[in-house]
Design an enzyme around this catalytic site. Structure first.
Site, PDB file in Angstrom:
ATOM      1  N   LYS A   1       0.843  -1.196   0.000  1.00  0.00           N
ATOM      2  CA  LYS A   1       0.000   0.000   0.000  1.00  0.00           C
ATOM      3  C   LYS A   1       0.882   1.252   0.000  1.00  0.00           C
ATOM      4  O   LYS A   1       1.945   1.265   0.645  1.00  0.00           O
ATOM      5  CB  LYS A   1      -0.905  -0.016   1.230  1.00  0.00           C
ATOM      6  CG  LYS A   1      -1.998   1.041   1.220  1.00  0.00           C
ATOM      7  CD  LYS A   1      -2.946   0.857   2.399  1.00  0.00           C
ATOM      8  CE  LYS A   1      -4.045   1.913   2.418  1.00  0.00           C
ATOM      9  NZ  LYS A   1      -4.985   1.738   3.531  1.00  0.00           N
TER      10      LYS A   1
ATOM     11  N   SER B   1      -9.824   1.924   2.159  1.00  0.00           N
ATOM     12  CA  SER B   1      -8.855   2.606   1.330  1.00  0.00           C
ATOM     13  C   SER B   1      -7.841   1.686   0.647  1.00  0.00           C
ATOM     14  O   SER B   1      -7.246   2.066  -0.355  1.00  0.00           O
ATOM     15  CB  SER B   1      -8.115   3.642   2.163  1.00  0.00           C
ATOM     16  OG  SER B   1      -7.382   3.016   3.199  1.00  0.00           O
TER      17      SER B   1
ATOM     18  N   SER C   1     -10.315  -0.446   6.311  1.00  0.00           N
ATOM     19  CA  SER C   1      -9.656  -0.336   5.011  1.00  0.00           C
ATOM     20  C   SER C   1      -8.973  -1.587   4.476  1.00  0.00           C
ATOM     21  O   SER C   1      -8.551  -1.600   3.322  1.00  0.00           O
ATOM     22  CB  SER C   1      -8.646   0.806   5.038  1.00  0.00           C
ATOM     23  OG  SER C   1      -9.323   2.019   4.852  1.00  0.00           O
TER      24      SER C   1
HETATM   25  N1  GLN Z   1     -13.730   4.012   5.323  1.00  0.00           N
HETATM   26  C1  GLN Z   1     -12.992   4.369   6.495  1.00  0.00           C
HETATM   27  C2  GLN Z   1     -12.677   5.847   6.452  1.00  0.00           C
HETATM   28  O1  GLN Z   1     -12.903   6.435   5.444  1.00  0.00           O
HETATM   29  C3  GLN Z   1     -11.802   3.503   6.618  1.00  0.00           C
HETATM   30  C4  GLN Z   1     -10.483   4.126   6.564  1.00  0.00           C
HETATM   31  C5  GLN Z   1      -9.354   3.243   6.906  1.00  0.00           C
HETATM   32  O2  GLN Z   1      -9.507   2.169   7.488  1.00  0.00           O
HETATM   33  N2  GLN Z   1      -8.146   3.703   6.589  1.00  0.00           N
HETATM   34  O3  GLN Z   1     -12.231   6.403   7.405  1.00  0.00           O
END
Ligand code: GLN
Length: 481
Positions: free
Chosen positions: A75, A150, A174
């Site tokens: 990532k 994400s 995410s």
């Molecule tokens: N969808 C969540 C957010 O937008 C998850 C983000 C994450 O786990 N980095 O905050």
């Protein structure tokens, strides 16, 4: 399921393939189809082949481990020395870290083969990869849909057969939600099980690195390789336990909780698919219990307050002086910083910085931030108590299947709300794995979450392993050696 990692590893050891050949197959596949999915935002083939060559030498000497010679994606918020790690944000354009993240050190020492950086929502804020400065990744199952976020680029890469596994990060879902949207396996480890050293912070008290993989045993192998105490991360713990050696598939007498609040207000097809798993476990001798956690829904607002508050502090360091992008045309340092941040951050990141700054400001701190911390404590305590009565909770990962393209930007609040199944896990600091449980009538994957007590990755992964044969990850795309 034996999984890709074990299969490839055996092939490497029996010399029926070399890591150079395996890596070349992945690089060729990326070349052929990454344009369709935008799963990788950068690939360094020469570097990958260098690692592969060294891996082959190690294997020839009869050395190496489970991940030696295995190609994977990283990532874009996990630091690799000298490799552009821009969090898919304009503000970190061209940023090359001077050090490796702890997880990368471990994988480099094992001579796993890094292919390149996977696409993500800017600074890991989002659920679709559509806030990426490099454009969205697309879902290989159906490119009219997002792969989630994400860590959507990594999930897309694994599903499309462009990487054996991918390292993602999970602050509020995410890793698990992209795994659910693409029909792959995603593990969010216990907070503290995997070092965050070298993970570019979003919400530091929630962030964890974990694998997205093509099978449960693959996820377990990666977890075993990257977990463990690290003195450079004050929040890391020595309590993590290995998981690969516990995958028996035996779930007899396992106490499984049905948390009814998790199944309220979700898509009927998702509900039905996840609920059907209970029947499977009962047949296998597990014991089902209905449990309740009324505070569950409060975890979502608490998450958005805490995560944004921490983000507003963490992202204060991007000022055009120390890292990446700097605006031009300014008359003072103040103006330079203002312009850099205005032009360098995308809309969603700015929204969260402002929200976070607001909830931390004098006069609002008690009403929002402090209250959110109290909710966090009560959710964590209630979860802890639940894990006295059950070993594993089964829950949906997302209330719906994958979002269509362009849904999230037009439905910001709805997208935040869709995180309600995943964020309680981060709020409580416990581990959870997302595995495919079925498909919707539209042919989109439905994910299921197995949640456990702290440091019981071995338990939840074994429960996932037991189920996996009834709905394995599809590995019909990309490299199919
Ligand atoms: N969808 C969540 C957010 O937008 C998850 C983000 C994450 O786990 N980095 O905050």
């Amino acid at each position: 399921m034996p999984g890709k990692i074990k299969k490839y590893s055996e092939m490497l050891r029996s010399k029926s393939i070399s890591s150079v050949e395996l890596t070349t197959a992945y690089l060729d596949e990326i070349e052929r189809s990454n344009g369709k999915y935008n799963a990788f935002v950068s690939v360094d083939g020469d570097r990958a082949l260098e690692y592969a060559k060294k891996a082959d030498e190690l294997i020839a000497r009869g050395e190496g481990g489970a991940l030696t010679g295995i190609p994977y994606g990283v990532k874009a918020n996990i630091c690799e020395k000298g490799v552009v790690t821009d969090c898919c944000s304009k503000i970190l354009t061209g940023y090359r870290p001077t050090y490796d993240a702890a997880v990368i050190e471990k994988l480099n020492a094992a001579l796993a083969v890094p292919l390149g950086k996977n696409n993500m929502d800017e600074f890991a804020m989002g659920s679709s990869t559509e806030t990426s400065a490099h454009g969205a990744a697309l879902n290989p199952v159906n490119t009219a849909y997002v792969p989630g976020g994400s860590s959507g680029g990594g999930a897309a890469a694994v599903r499309a057969g462009l990487a054996t596994f991918a390292l993602g990060s999970d602050t509020g879902g995410s890793i698990r939600q992209p795994a659910a949207f693409t029909g792959t396996v995603g593990l969010k480890p216990t907070y503290g099980a995997v070092s965050r050293y070298g993970l570019i912070a979003y919400g530091s008290s929630l962030d964890q690195i974990g694998p997205i993989a093509a099978s449960v045993s693959d996820a377990a192998a990666v977890y075993d390789a990257i977990s463990g105490w690290d003195k450079r991360d004050m929040t890391s713990s020595p309590l993590s336990r290995s998981a690969s050696d516990k995958l028996t598939g035996n779930v007899k007498n396992l106490r499984i909780g049905y948390l009814k609040e998790y199944f309220e207000g979700i898509d009927p097809e998702v509900k039905q698919t996840v609920e059907s798993a209970f029947g499977f476990y009962e047949k296998e001798g597990a014991v089902l219990k209905e449990v309740s956690l009324p505070a569950l829904k409060e975890a979502l607002p608490a998450y958005y307050i805490i995560a944004c508050a921490e983000a507003s502090s963490n992202l204060g360091r991007y000022d055009g002086i120390r890292y990446g992008y700097r605006a031009t045309d300014y008359d003072s340092i103040d103006e330079m910083i203002k312009k850099t941040r205005s032009l360098g951050f995308g809309k969603e990141v700015k929204r969260r910085i402002m929200l976070g700054t607001y909830v931390l400001s004098a006069g609002y701190f008690d009403a929002y931030y402090k209250k959110a911390l109290r909710v966090r404590e009560s959710v964590a305590a209630a979860m802890n108590e639940l894990f006295g009565a059950v070993d594993v909770l089964i829950a949906p990962v997302s209330p719906t299947t994958a979002f269509p393209l362009n849904y999230t930007s037009a439905n910001i609040i709805e997208t935040y709300m869709a995180d309600f199944c995943t964020v309680p896990v981060n709020i409580a600091g416990v581990p959870a794995v997302s595995i495919p449980a079925g498909e919707s009538s539209a042919g989109l994957p439905v994910g299921m979450q197995l949640i456990g007590a702290k440091f019981t990755e071995d338990v939840i992964l074994n429960a996932a392993y037991a189920f996996e044969n009834s709905f394995p990850v599809k590995t019909d795309m990309g490299v199919t050696i």
